[in-house]
Design a protein around this motif. Structure first.
Motif, PDB file in Angstrom:
ATOM      1  N   ILE A  27      10.631   6.663   3.852  1.00 57.87           N
ATOM      2  CA  ILE A  27      11.218   7.957   4.195  1.00 57.87           C
ATOM      3  C   ILE A  27      10.193   9.013   3.789  1.00 57.87           C
ATOM      4  CG2 ILE A  27      13.176   9.505   3.909  1.00 57.87           C
ATOM      5  CD1 ILE A  27      13.893   6.813   5.200  1.00 57.87           C
ATOM      6  N   ALA A  28       9.432   9.461   4.759  1.00 52.57           N
ATOM      7  CA  ALA A  28       8.305  10.356   4.514  1.00 52.57           C
ATOM      8  C   ALA A  28       8.756  11.807   4.647  1.00 52.57           C
ATOM      9  CB  ALA A  28       7.181  10.058   5.511  1.00 52.57           C
ATOM     10  N   HIS A  29       8.591  12.566   3.567  1.00 55.05           N
ATOM     11  CA  HIS A  29       9.022  13.956   3.585  1.00 55.05           C
ATOM     12  C   HIS A  29       8.174  14.746   2.595  1.00 55.05           C
ATOM     13  CE1 HIS A  29      11.744  17.293   4.226  1.00 55.05           C
ATOM     14  NE2 HIS A  29      11.884  17.438   2.918  1.00 55.05           N
ATOM     15  N   TYR A  30       7.583  15.834   3.075  1.00 53.78           N
ATOM     16  CA  TYR A  30       6.813  16.704   2.192  1.00 53.78           C
ATOM     17  C   TYR A  30       7.732  17.734   1.543  1.00 53.78           C
ATOM     18  CZ  TYR A  30       2.376  14.968   4.048  1.00 53.78           C
ATOM     19  OH  TYR A  30       1.312  14.171   4.385  1.00 53.78           O
ATOM     20  N   PRO A  31       7.390  18.202   0.358  1.00 52.93           N
ATOM     21  CA  PRO A  31       8.203  19.240  -0.284  1.00 52.93           C
ATOM     22  C   PRO A  31       8.115  20.565   0.451  1.00 52.93           C
ATOM     23  CG  PRO A  31       6.207  18.832  -1.547  1.00 52.93           C
ATOM     24  CD  PRO A  31       6.255  17.779  -0.482  1.00 52.93           C
ATOM     25  N   ASN A  63       6.248   7.506  -1.680  1.00 50.41           N
ATOM     26  CA  ASN A  63       6.597   7.931  -3.033  1.00 50.41           C
ATOM     27  C   ASN A  63       6.396   9.429  -3.200  1.00 50.41           C
ATOM     28  OD1 ASN A  63       7.166   5.313  -4.220  1.00 50.41           O
ATOM     29  ND2 ASN A  63       4.962   4.910  -4.119  1.00 50.41           N
ATOM     30  N   SER A  64       7.060   9.977  -4.209  1.00 56.37           N
ATOM     31  CA  SER A  64       6.942  11.414  -4.459  1.00 56.37           C
ATOM     32  C   SER A  64       5.655  11.778  -5.186  1.00 56.37           C
ATOM     33  CB  SER A  64       8.135  11.905  -5.278  1.00 56.37           C
ATOM     34  OG  SER A  64       8.087  11.387  -6.605  1.00 56.37           O
ATOM     35  N   ASP A  65       5.156  10.879  -6.048  1.00 53.41           N
ATOM     36  CA  ASP A  65       4.055  11.210  -6.958  1.00 53.41           C
ATOM     37  C   ASP A  65       4.414  12.479  -7.728  1.00 53.41           C
ATOM     38  OD1 ASP A  65       1.673  11.244  -8.319  1.00 53.41           O
ATOM     39  OD2 ASP A  65       0.394  11.578  -6.563  1.00 53.41           O
ATOM     40  N   ALA A  66       5.685  12.548  -8.158  1.00 54.04           N
ATOM     41  CA  ALA A  66       6.192  13.764  -8.791  1.00 54.04           C
ATOM     42  C   ALA A  66       5.570  13.986 -10.156  1.00 54.04           C
ATOM     43  CB  ALA A  66       7.714  13.680  -8.909  1.00 54.04           C
ATOM     44  N   GLY A 101      11.881  11.848  -5.756  1.00 57.23           N
ATOM     45  CA  GLY A 101      12.685  11.437  -4.611  1.00 57.23           C
ATOM     46  C   GLY A 101      12.437  12.207  -3.336  1.00 57.23           C
ATOM     47  N   ILE A 102      11.534  13.218  -3.356  1.00 54.13           N
ATOM     48  CA  ILE A 102      11.312  14.010  -2.143  1.00 54.13           C
ATOM     49  C   ILE A 102      10.814  13.120  -1.005  1.00 54.13           C
ATOM     50  CG2 ILE A 102       8.927  14.699  -2.671  1.00 54.13           C
ATOM     51  CD1 ILE A 102      11.616  17.015  -1.229  1.00 54.13           C
ATOM     52  N   ALA A 103       9.997  12.130  -1.339  1.00 48.98           N
ATOM     53  CA  ALA A 103       9.677  11.017  -0.439  1.00 48.98           C
ATOM     54  C   ALA A 103      10.074   9.749  -1.179  1.00 48.98           C
ATOM     55  CB  ALA A 103       8.196  10.995  -0.087  1.00 48.98           C
ATOM     56  N   HIS A 104      10.549   8.762  -0.448  1.00 49.63           N
ATOM     57  CA  HIS A 104      10.990   7.539  -1.122  1.00 49.63           C
ATOM     58  C   HIS A 104      10.972   6.381  -0.130  1.00 49.63           C
ATOM     59  CE1 HIS A 104      14.656   9.474   0.493  1.00 49.63           C
ATOM     60  NE2 HIS A 104      15.042   8.228   0.767  1.00 49.63           N
ATOM     61  N   THR A 105      11.283   5.219  -0.635  1.00 55.63           N
ATOM     62  CA  THR A 105      11.321   4.001   0.177  1.00 55.63           C
ATOM     63  C   THR A 105      12.701   3.374   0.047  1.00 55.63           C
ATOM     64  OG1 THR A 105       8.975   3.646  -0.325  1.00 55.63           O
ATOM     65  CG2 THR A 105      10.185   1.791   0.620  1.00 55.63           C
ATOM     66  N   ILE A 126       0.856  -1.184   0.000  1.00 56.29           N
ATOM     67  CA  ILE A 126       0.000   0.000   0.000  1.00 56.29           C
ATOM     68  C   ILE A 126       0.889   1.230   0.000  1.00 56.29           C
ATOM     69  CG2 ILE A 126      -1.697   1.344   1.320  1.00 56.29           C
ATOM     70  CD1 ILE A 126      -2.757  -1.266   2.465  1.00 56.29           C
ATOM     71  N   GLU A 127       0.544   2.221  -0.807  1.00 56.91           N
ATOM     72  CA  GLU A 127       1.255   3.497  -0.731  1.00 56.91           C
ATOM     73  C   GLU A 127       0.779   4.207   0.539  1.00 56.91           C
ATOM     74  OE1 GLU A 127       2.513   6.538  -4.079  1.00 56.91           O
ATOM     75  OE2 GLU A 127       0.439   6.954  -3.431  1.00 56.91           O
ATOM     76  N   VAL A 128       1.671   4.302   1.518  1.00 60.28           N
ATOM     77  CA  VAL A 128       1.287   4.834   2.831  1.00 60.28           C
ATOM     78  C   VAL A 128       1.687   6.290   3.001  1.00 60.28           C
ATOM     79  CG1 VAL A 128       1.386   2.560   3.890  1.00 60.28           C
ATOM     80  CG2 VAL A 128       3.410   4.040   3.965  1.00 60.28           C
ATOM     81  N   PHE A 129       2.559   6.782   2.114  1.00 63.00           N
ATOM     82  CA  PHE A 129       2.927   8.193   2.161  1.00 63.00           C
ATOM     83  C   PHE A 129       3.070   8.691   0.732  1.00 63.00           C
ATOM     84  CE2 PHE A 129       5.507  11.967   2.326  1.00 63.00           C
ATOM     85  CZ  PHE A 129       5.036  12.617   3.457  1.00 63.00           C
ATOM     86  N   ASN A 130       2.268   9.693   0.409  1.00 64.02           N
ATOM     87  CA  ASN A 130       2.285  10.296  -0.919  1.00 64.02           C
ATOM     88  C   ASN A 130       2.611  11.772  -0.737  1.00 64.02           C
ATOM     89  OD1 ASN A 130       0.834  11.951  -3.102  1.00 64.02           O
ATOM     90  ND2 ASN A 130       0.789   9.903  -3.998  1.00 64.02           N
ATOM     91  N   ALA A 131       3.751  12.201  -1.299  1.00 65.41           N
ATOM     92  CA  ALA A 131       4.206  13.580  -1.117  1.00 65.41           C
ATOM     93  C   ALA A 131       3.633  14.528  -2.154  1.00 65.41           C
ATOM     94  CB  ALA A 131       5.727  13.636  -1.170  1.00 65.41           C
TER      95      ALA A 131
END
Length: 228
Positions: free
Chosen positions: A205-209, A167-170, A177-181, A137-142
């Motif tokens: 690795i959860a990180h918002y832009p 994932n970044s969903d860039a 790569g702003i969020a990644h696994t 499951i995508e648990v973090f979408n930036a």
């Protein structure tokens, strides 16, 4: 000896609603230390095919420190699902019914991951994450998912005992790569990445832009809507 690699498995290009060419996404991924990448344009593998062409022409795979995964963000009848494949399945004609899609995924050596499942503003599948058998499951979408939506996805993954992906969903290459696994893999091959995923050898690795990247993303979204 297992190695740890950073992966971003949800990105977009001009072949759906992204700003950059596939090569731009790849170059940004490499610059950010992303070594496992998927391009997941909406309802098409065209971005991935162009990416493979760029990779072959520049002999990137011979470096031994990069792996590309063919992808497609499928808009099912109930919401968005990331389909990640070991190779191009030969068609963009992918089932839109979730049960039929999951059968198709199994037949084509792919994995299925609900994208931003609880994001009610962006076609999440909601509690259907609990009704069907997913690989992760995508648990973090930036890429715009509110924290509460990511929190609900992470909670569902924990309760279901499923791997979680960040994932970044860039839609803009700078956001790759702003969020990644982080995957713990035996080697840098698609098979090894899938094996790590199925065995839950992953860490998000959860990180918002930051503000500048958010402005770039919003600016592109506005321009695209005006253009369309």
């Amino acid at each position: 000896m297992p190695i740890k690699v950073r992966a971003d498995l949800h990105t977009h290009t001009i072949y759906s609603d992204g700003k950059g060419e596939p090569r731009d996404v790849i170059i940004n991924a490499l610059d950010k230390g992303i070594r496992a990448l998927a391009i997941t344009d909406h309802d098409t593998f065209k971005g991935s095919l162009k990416a493979l062409e760029f990779i072959r022409n520049n002999d990137l795979l011979s470096r031994g420190d990069f792996v590309f995964i063919v992808g497609n963000e499928v808009r099912t009848l109930n919401g968005d699902v990331l389909v990640l494949c070991s190779e191009y399945p030969g068609t963009d004609n992918v089932p839109k019914s979730i049960p039929e899609l999951l059968d198709w995924v199994a037949e084509n050596n792919c994995v299925a991951v609900p994208a931003h499942p609880y994001d009610v503003l962006r076609h999440g599948i909601g509690d259907r994450v609990r009704r069907y058998k997913w690989h992760a499951i995508e648990v973090f979408n930036a890429g715009g998912a509110l924290p509460v939506f990511n929190w609900r996805a992470a909670k569902a993954a924990r309760e279901l005992g499923l791997p979680g992906l960040a994932n970044s969903d860039a839609h803009v290459p700078d956001l790759v790569g702003i969020a990644h696994t982080v995957f713990e893999v035996d080697d840098l091959t698609v098979e090894s990445v899938f094996k790590a995923l199925l065995n839950n050898r992953v860490m998000t690795i959860a990180h918002y832009p930051g503000p500048k990247l958010i402005i770039r993303r919003l600016s592109w979204s506005i321009k695209r809507r005006i253009r369309n």
